[in-house]
Write an enzyme that holds these catalytic residues in place. Structure first.
Site, mmCIF file in Angstrom:
data_model
loop_
_atom_site.group_PDB
_atom_site.id
_atom_site.type_symbol
_atom_site.label_atom_id
_atom_site.label_comp_id
_atom_site.label_asym_id
_atom_site.label_seq_id
_atom_site.Cartn_x
_atom_site.Cartn_y
_atom_site.Cartn_z
ATOM 1 C CE LYS A 49 -2.438 4.421 7.032
ATOM 2 N NZ LYS A 49 -3.430 5.096 7.620
ATOM 3 N NE ARG A 100 -2.635 1.040 3.338
ATOM 4 C CZ ARG A 100 -3.244 0.472 4.693
ATOM 5 N NH1 ARG A 100 -4.632 0.218 4.288
ATOM 6 N NH2 ARG A 100 -2.817 0.626 6.004
ATOM 7 C CD GLU A 131 -11.930 5.218 4.166
ATOM 8 O OE1 GLU A 131 -11.589 4.461 5.038
ATOM 9 O OE2 GLU A 131 -11.332 6.101 3.732
HETATM 10 C C1 LIG Z 1 -8.952 6.550 6.515
HETATM 11 C C2 LIG Z 1 -8.600 5.092 6.749
HETATM 12 N N1 LIG Z 1 -9.615 4.075 6.326
HETATM 13 C C3 LIG Z 1 -9.249 2.850 6.584
HETATM 14 C C4 LIG Z 1 -8.171 2.451 7.533
HETATM 15 C C5 LIG Z 1 -8.050 0.922 7.902
HETATM 16 O O1 LIG Z 1 -6.895 0.440 7.072
HETATM 17 P P1 LIG Z 1 -6.299 -0.804 7.679
HETATM 18 O O2 LIG Z 1 -7.286 -1.939 8.059
HETATM 19 O O3 LIG Z 1 -5.235 -0.967 6.744
HETATM 20 O O4 LIG Z 1 -5.372 -0.349 9.030
HETATM 21 C C6 LIG Z 1 -7.359 3.332 7.936
HETATM 22 C C7 LIG Z 1 -6.264 3.108 8.794
HETATM 23 O O5 LIG Z 1 -5.129 3.648 8.869
HETATM 24 C C8 LIG Z 1 -7.574 4.685 7.674
HETATM 25 O O6 LIG Z 1 -6.911 5.573 8.044
#
Ligand SMILES: Cc1ncc(COP(=O)(O)O)c(C=O)c1O
Length: 338
Positions: A183, A80, A219
């Site tokens: 991210k 990612r 989200e």
């Molecule tokens: C905006 C956002 N969505 C979803 C997630 C969940 O992602 P993950 O399960 O990879 O931690 C995160 C976690 O950092 C996030 O910041």
């Protein structure tokens, strides 16, 4: 072993002993370095400071039932970070380097890995920043990849208790529009005001809707949204949703349990038809949702009415945690031990 009140630890930053760094310079990555200083020195013209040329990751390590230290799916975070880096023209560390740095940062800070049975974990924060000096809007030619760790407790004070969520029609989690699948720091700065307003009103977090129509669920704070209806696990898909590694893993566990997966656009108007709702992420783990409040339309959607998570959310949570903690076999090969 560091002397924390592990069972009452919140989700915050604590200094640890070491961080691990690697510099990209003259077209190649250097050696992994071990540092004790938490400070980073860089040019005031560094691209991360001006243009947000920055990406970060988040994953966790746990002490397993048998005392081993278990890191959850670091290769997925590496991939990612590579996708995020490509989006903002950074050079990302290859997967091997990423995983090696994560393992080293955990190993060097073993005394901060919370003991088994405390509910706490070691949060791992890999960070990639453009450090080269530029004043034109250009990508850097130098990068710093850094991994630090910090012990954390639950993200929501409720732990696995159901939370209240408010629908936000005024802000987007990611800015500019449509970049939520990566991210990068700017996406999170864009969500700070929204979260601040939600907390002021007594909500744990925010339900973001799609930017164009405010019709579809995007989200749930810094976590993905999911719902259970009958025998289906439903989760929204869009270009502005960060592909969560927790969600990916939970979908696999749902399939293992014989549930159907519906990964698709999800309308807010579908909420009354859902039996259970929750959010999921590295920090949030799986958190059930009690109420979703849509003030604009004067609507309150209630789930977990008796104050407890629904049956399927609870089963998914337990299966997921059991793999992380070595209480169940790691049948999907998600765990890297050190
Ligand atoms: C905006 C956002 N969505 C979803 C997630 C969940 O992602 P993950 O399960 O990879 O931690 C995160 C976690 O950092 C996030 O910041």
């Amino acid at each position: 072993m560091e002397n924390f009140d592990w069972k009452n630890l919140g989700f915050g930053y604590h200094d640890t002993d070491y961080n691990v760094r690697c510099c990209y310079r003259d077209g190649k990555w250097g050696e992994l370095e071990t540092h004790t200083d938490p400070n980073v020195t860089m040019s005031m013209a560094a691209t991360c400071l001006h243009y947000g040329q920055e990406s970060f990751e988040g994953l966790k390590a746990f002490t397993g039932k048998s005392g081993d230290i278990r890191i959850f799916r670091p290769d997925e975070n590496a991939k990612r970070m590579q996708r995020s880096a490509e989006y903002i023209r950074m050079v990302a560390p290859p997967t091997d380097l990423f995983v090696e740095a994560v393992k080293k940062a955990v190993d060097l800070n073993r005394r901060f890995v919370p003991p088994y049975g405390t509910g706490a974990s070691l949060y791992i924060r890999p960070l990639l920043i453009g450090t080269g000096a530029q004043v034109g809007v250009n990508p850097s030619n130098e990068y710093l990849f850094l991994v630090f760790v910090t012990p954390v407790g639950p993200y929501f004070k409720s732990g696995f208790g159901p939370i209240d969520v408010i629908v936000d029609r005024d802000h987007d989690r990611a800015a500019p529009l449509g970049t939520g699948h990566v991210k990068v720091g700017g996406n999170y700065a864009a969500s700070l005001e929204s979260n601040h307003l939600a907390h002021k009103k007594g909500f744990s977090t925010v339900l973001f809707l799609d930017a164009a129509e405010r019709k579809y669920i995007d989200e749930c704070g810094a976590a993905n949204f999911f719902a259970i209806r009958g025998n289906s696990y439903i989760t929204p898909v869009s270009h502005s949703i960060l592909p969560s590694i927790t969600n990916l893993s939970i979908q696999q566990l749902a399939l293992d349990m014989g549930l159907a997966i519906e990964a698709r656009r999800v309308e807010l108007a579908e909420l009354p038809s859902f039996d259970e709702c929750g959010n999921c992420g590295t920090a949030a783990v799986l958190t059930p949702i009690a109420r979703i409040v849509d003030e604009t339309n004067n609507k309150v959607y209630e789930f977990a009415k008796d104050g407890k998570a629904g049956k399927i959310t609870t089963q998914l949570y337990e299966k997921y945690r059991a793999i992380q903690l070595g209480e169940a076999p790691d049948i999907h090969h998600w765990i890297v031990t050190i």
